[in-house]
Each structure stands twice: as C-alpha cells, then as structure tokens.
Design an enzyme around this catalytic site. Structure first.
Site, mmCIF file in Angstrom:
data_model
loop_
_atom_site.group_PDB
_atom_site.id
_atom_site.type_symbol
_atom_site.label_atom_id
_atom_site.label_comp_id
_atom_site.label_asym_id
_atom_site.label_seq_id
_atom_site.Cartn_x
_atom_site.Cartn_y
_atom_site.Cartn_z
ATOM 1 N N TYR A 172 -9.041 11.095 44.687
ATOM 2 C CA TYR A 172 -10.069 11.686 45.556
ATOM 3 C C TYR A 172 -9.499 11.775 46.970
ATOM 4 C CZ TYR A 172 -14.960 12.937 46.379
ATOM 5 O OH TYR A 172 -16.122 13.614 46.651
ATOM 6 N N ASN B 44 -26.040 13.373 44.011
ATOM 7 C CA ASN B 44 -26.362 14.426 43.040
ATOM 8 C C ASN B 44 -27.589 15.270 43.403
ATOM 9 O OD1 ASN B 44 -24.252 14.066 40.823
ATOM 10 N ND2 ASN B 44 -24.958 11.976 41.158
ATOM 11 N N THR C 141 -27.017 19.277 31.618
ATOM 12 C CA THR C 141 -27.608 17.955 31.378
ATOM 13 C C THR C 141 -27.178 16.934 32.433
ATOM 14 O OG1 THR C 141 -25.781 17.341 29.925
ATOM 15 C CG2 THR C 141 -27.721 18.290 28.866
ATOM 16 N N VAL D 207 -27.041 16.560 38.519
ATOM 17 C CA VAL D 207 -27.219 17.741 39.372
ATOM 18 C C VAL D 207 -27.938 18.828 38.578
ATOM 19 C CG1 VAL D 207 -26.030 19.635 40.558
ATOM 20 C CG2 VAL D 207 -25.231 17.288 40.864
ATOM 21 N N ARG E 223 -23.042 21.730 26.340
ATOM 22 C CA ARG E 223 -22.004 21.647 25.318
ATOM 23 C C ARG E 223 -22.609 21.618 23.915
ATOM 24 N NH1 ARG E 223 -18.987 16.408 26.685
ATOM 25 N NH2 ARG E 223 -21.064 15.985 27.525
ATOM 26 N N TYR F 29 -18.746 22.874 41.662
ATOM 27 C CA TYR F 29 -18.940 21.557 42.297
ATOM 28 C C TYR F 29 -18.371 20.434 41.453
ATOM 29 C CZ TYR F 29 -22.975 20.774 39.187
ATOM 30 O OH TYR F 29 -23.775 20.605 38.095
ATOM 31 N N MET G 236 -15.503 18.937 34.943
ATOM 32 C CA MET G 236 -15.535 17.932 33.878
ATOM 33 C C MET G 236 -14.543 18.216 32.760
ATOM 34 S SD MET G 236 -19.487 16.710 33.523
ATOM 35 C CE MET G 236 -20.178 18.283 33.006
ATOM 36 N N LEU H 244 -20.044 18.008 49.026
ATOM 37 C CA LEU H 244 -21.163 17.358 49.720
ATOM 38 C C LEU H 244 -20.744 16.734 51.054
ATOM 39 C CD1 LEU H 244 -24.184 16.586 49.459
ATOM 40 C CD2 LEU H 244 -23.427 14.431 48.455
ATOM 41 N N LYS I 117 -26.415 8.982 33.322
ATOM 42 C CA LYS I 117 -25.847 8.345 34.521
ATOM 43 C C LYS I 117 -26.015 6.827 34.434
ATOM 44 C CE LYS I 117 -24.657 10.129 37.804
ATOM 45 N NZ LYS I 117 -23.266 10.517 38.140
#
Lengths: 362, 362
Positions: free
Chosen positions: B83, B156, B182, B185, B205, B274, B277, B301, B357
């Site tokens: 990151y 999120n 899902t 966000v 998916r 954003y 995955m 963000l 989450k």
C-alpha cells in the site's frame, strides 16, 4: 452508373422526377472519375475507379473540380464497414478534400468559379474529380494555401488542436506525452504544443529509419523522442531530465505503446485515446486508477465537425491554415496522382511499410 | 516491547526524556493487547498478538478502550507492504475503529470517559484494546450507534457516498452499474442510490449461494442482480428492461468483471475503479474510448480523509451514521472476538471462501 451517382449524392426522388427542359449554363456537372464501392469489405478489393455521368447542379449546389483528397484510416474503416458512421451503399470514398470551384447553382452567393474551397464539414465522396454538394459543405480558403493542406487540415490537425485544448488546462512550461508521434496528428501536436510553450515527449516505433524520424520530429520542435525499446527501463521518468512530468498523454496505438504513455503521466494525469493502430486494447492496472488517480478517455472528432458547429469549426480551420501559410505548421504528405490511387491505398493500408500520409492529387 | 510501543505512537525522543515524577490521575494508559507486525510480509505470518505496556497520556491525548475495528483489504495491503501509504515499522495493524473514552489528557475538552468515539480521520493502530491518540483523531458519536458501524463507516460507506456524488451528475431515475456488489461498498451503493431514486444494476460472482446473495441485495433495494455467467450474452443491454442505460459504473474487481461494467455503460459513461479483487488489470478496446466515448478513472478515499478535510468528512460520517440509526443503511459484518483475530484475518484474506466483512469485537 447514373443511378449510382444519384443514389450517392441525391435523394432518390430526383431520379424519378427529372428536371424540366429549361437548361441553364452550368446546370450539369462534368462527368466524374470516382473511387466507388458497392459493398463493404477489404478496401483494396471492393473499390473500383469508375466514370460517373454528369449530374444536375441545383440552385444551392456548388460543383468543385477536386485538387487534393487524403486517404485517412477512417476512410478505409468506412469501406471495411467497421466505422460507426457510414454512408449508404453504393458510395464514393473519401471524406476530406479541397478543390477549385467549377460552377455554382443559381442561388449561390459568395463563391465563384476559380475559388479555392475545402469540404467543411467533411462529407463523404471526395475521391473523385468533380464533386457536387450543397453550398453549406464548402468553405472558401485563402488562395495562398496549398490545396493538399486545405484537403487535410480537418481530420488530423484539428484533432491535435482540440486534444491539446479540451482535456487539461495546460500552461506554458507543462508537458504532454504521445505515442505514434510520427503520425500527422503527432506532428501537429508537437508544433501546436511548441507554439504554446508546452513540452512534448514523443514515442515512436522501433524500425529502420527511426533515427531519421527522431531527427525530423526534433526539427518540428519535439523535446524528447524515444523508440519503444529505449523505454524498456525500470523508471521511464528518469529519462525526463528537465522536462516536467506530463499531465496529458495521447494514445493512437494501444497495447504496450499505450502503457508507455501511462507510465510517463504524472499523478492525476489524463490519457486521451484517439486511435488504435496496433489493434490491441489498452490495459491498465488497478493501482494506476486508485493510487496514481489516472483518467483515461477518448477523442472523437465527430462532435467538432457536426453541422451545429460548422462556424466554430471553420474559425479553427482558418487559424490552422493561417499557421500553415506562415510556415508554423507543416506535416509529411506524399502526393499521389489519382491514376495511382490503388498504390496510394496499399501504402495507406500499411502494405508497403511505414509511409507518410497519402494524398490524392487530381 | 515498551520500545516498540513508543516507536509506533510517540516520537522517539519521548523515550530518551521520561516524564518527571509528577504523576496525575489517568496520566498512563492501561496496558494494551495489540496485533503487531515488525516486518512487511504475509499478514497471517508477520502479525503477532502482543502485550504493550502502559504509555503516557499527554495533555491533548485521549485514551480509548476499543470496542470494534474492521479488517479491510487496505489493512493487510499495508502489512504486505504494497500500500502506498504505510506506517513506519514496527506498527500495530488496523486503520478504522471505534471505542469508549477511557481517560483524557488535562487539556482535552468536549470528550469524557464513557463517550462513544470513532477514529476520524482513520489512523494506524486500531487493532488493540487501548489506543492513545491526540484528541484531533477522535470524533464523538451518538451513543445510539452500534460500535461496529461507527468502526466501519469511513473506509467503505463513505467511499460509496463519494463515488455516487463525485463523478456524474446523477438524477432520480438514472442508473448505475457495479461489480463486486456484495462488498460493503457495493451494499452501500445500492442503498444510497435507492435513497436518491437511482437504479442499480449489480454484478456478482458465480458461486455457491449466489441465489441467496441476489435475494439479499434485492432486499437492500437492488433493481437487477446478475451473476457474471448470466451476462455471457451478445448484448447485455437487452437485459435492462425498464432500467435506463447506466451513466456511471463502479469496478472493484478488474479483468472480465470490469469489462462487464463497461458493456453496460451508456455512450459517454464513466467507470470508476476503486478496487481490484481479481488482481487482473482493466482492459479497454480502442473503440470504447473513441466511439463510445467512455471515461475511466479511479477513486481513492485518501483525498477525503486527509486532515484538511476532517470537518467536512465528519459531517458526511454523521449523515451516514444517522441513516444507520434510522435503519436506512446497513451492511453485512461478522463480529469476531479479539482472541480469534487470526481466524478473522484468514477469512478476510479469502482463505475460507467468501465471507462478510470481519470486524474485531474487543
């Protein structure tokens, strides 16, 4: 073929209602030699040079003896049937062009035989010796303008101008990066940017003669010119020297050459795609969007050359033609006699290696 | 480990200049149990749960007994070292969180023991039982707010809010399309769009339980939910029915799932990336840029949660927390006791299939 010519340039009902016997001077055009296609397909096989008979010059029409018309990729994309905006078939090829007024309809003012005019907005059917169109399609040009420039100033130089103006608020001292820099748009970007004090970083293909190409672009005002293989380094920005990181990039190639443009862009920069010569998509990492905050968008000249914008567009064309007459804007063209059209088309299609823009001289 | 805790949260010179002998009430924090990493690497191997000794609570500090803190992808990306913005090592993990004020420094006004607070702007080190930070990092929250929502509302839900607001001027009746629907966000996009009368087209998916996932998203207000394989049709827009073509799309997956978002977009639409995955880049055809005039950009963000925007940001968080308290905004979370942290981390890393989450409850 009379039917074909009517179908292409006149509504069909004119064929059913022939004009009365009142023949005026210049009421009919000369016969025209034209590059015609009746089906979509490979441009080199579906196009034929044919003789079209005279057609009526109506009150608002202007008949122009063509002097020059270029072969642009969008022309053969139309013939291939892959361009979104296409004329109905059969059609005469070509979209840009310039010529000398041959005769005008009875209601036409402001244009006289002998005037130099260009098709503006661009309109289908310029690959023929005589074009008859409504007066609204003809823009009078200063006679000191070389016809091949008037014939080519819309599709490519105007794209370069708008691309520099429309996406990022560039200031003197800023930089732009582009691939396909030897293209006509590329050459114009270099010169139009230079006029505003904007640096250009230029990427060209690796090929025989790339040193010569570099030299030519530098003479036009390019700050930096790299072949793609020269950019096979860990951090392309280390090559920038005193040139600032570019905020704006232009891509007309796609694939890896587009990635090189993205690598040069500064944080928050924008890449504008206006062509895809490599026929490969643009691939972008997630982090380029999120952490580098890049924006990718496209340029489509159509929005500038639609009839609503004719006056605005002509002002810009006059500006560009002025620069051309002053020697401040120039670009490579190969002028080809009309009877060598198919050789010019082959060159334009890339069959004979890298070639300058092919422009038919009638 | 004392040294570590000082290094993480206090400038090093505090270690060299211990405070004088004047002990005030609450001048030291309780000891803290924390998830610490000393090197970058795989989060499940480099993180350790350790005991950190008490630290000084200075005049402007607030000591908070943490109640909840989520595991976000950006948290483990920081631990992995990938990151762009990362704390110096060694560091305690976590970036968002909420808790109850335990004690305050002598110069702190407006916050008292027992208040519910969240870390705002988000700040490193929330994965521990007691956090000491300057008062400027703590935002007082209505006590009626579930702590797990206060702990998760920034990264999120705020992203969803800004993404709906910042790119396209959406009006009631317009539509947006998103993949990864899902995700937290994604769930917030559905509900925040619905509140404004904006339709959502949602892509998820193909996996066991996708029918259940569809049903849940529809209950949140989704207009349409498709699995990727359902979109393996010639023209995805034929599936739209009465929903208008979306002008805005959100991509948190990349690869083919991003292409599906692009296919749904109307002419001139914008796709905002954003997340990634699938760890695959976004691939875009030249014609998408030129003829469809799509724009692709990214959302980060960070620009909203920097210290310059703290007040503006807190107003938006209060708005979102208000919706949450009113039952108008909710999202799936799995609350996990702190002593099961490594199981929650494994779930968050996707080792145990698709999971909601993960939120640590202290």
């Amino acid at each position: 073929m009379a039917c074909v010519r009517f179908l292409t340039f006149k509504p069909f009902h004119h064929l059913l209602r022939p004009t009365s016997g009142q023949i005026r001077a210049f009421s009919m055009s000369p016969p025209s030699t034209a590059v015609l296609y009746e089906t979509h397909g490979p441009p080199d096989t579906v196009t034929k040079v044919v003789q079209l008979p005279p057609i009526e010059i109506k009150a608002n029409d202007v008949c122009v003896k063509m002097l020059a018309a270029p072969i642009n990729p969008s022309d053969y994309n139309r013939i291939q049937g892959v361009y979104p905006v296409r004329p109905p078939l059969p059609a005469v090829g070509g979209y840009e062009g310039a010529g000398e007024v041959h005769s005008v309809g009875s209601a036409v003012e402001g244009l006289s035989p002998g005037d130099l005019v260009m098709v503006s907005p661009p309109s289908t059917g310029t690959w023929q010796t005589h074009v008859v169109k409504d007066k609204s399609f003809w823009h009078k040009v200063d006679k000191g303008t070389p016809a091949e420039y008037a014939a080519t100033v819309t599709i490519n130089p105007l794209s370069a101008l708008r691309m520099i103006e429309d996406y990022v608020n560039l200031k003197s001292g800023d930089a732009v990066v582009q691939n396909g820099a030897t293209s006509m748009v590329g050459q114009c970007v270099i010169q139009l940017a230079k006029l505003r004090g904007i640096h250009t970083i230029n990427i060209i293909r690796d090929r025989a003669g790339s040193d010569l190409a570099k030299e030519k672009l530098k003479k036009l005002g390019a700050d930096e010119v790299y072949t793609e293989s020269q950019l096979n380094v860990k951090n392309v920005k280390s090559l920038l020297g005193n040139v600032p990181e570019p905020t704006l990039g232009f891509n007309c190639v796609g694939g890896d050459a587009a990635t090189l443009v993205l690598k040069f862009l500064r944080h928050g920069g924008t890449m504008v795609t206006y062509g895809g010569m490599a026929k490969k998509p643009v691939t972008v990492s997630t982090s380029s969007f999120i952490f580098k905050e890049l924006t990718l968008t496209g340029f489509y000249l159509q929005k500038w050359i639609n009839p609503d914008k004719t006056e605005e567009c002509r002002e810009m064309l006059d500006y560009l033609l002025g620069l051309i007459r002053e020697g401040k804007l120039k670009y490579d063209m190969e002028l080809v006699p009309f009877n060598e059209f198919h050789t010019a088309l082959d060159k334009s299609l890339g069959k004979l290696g890298s070639q300058p823009k092919q422009v038919i001289k009638f």
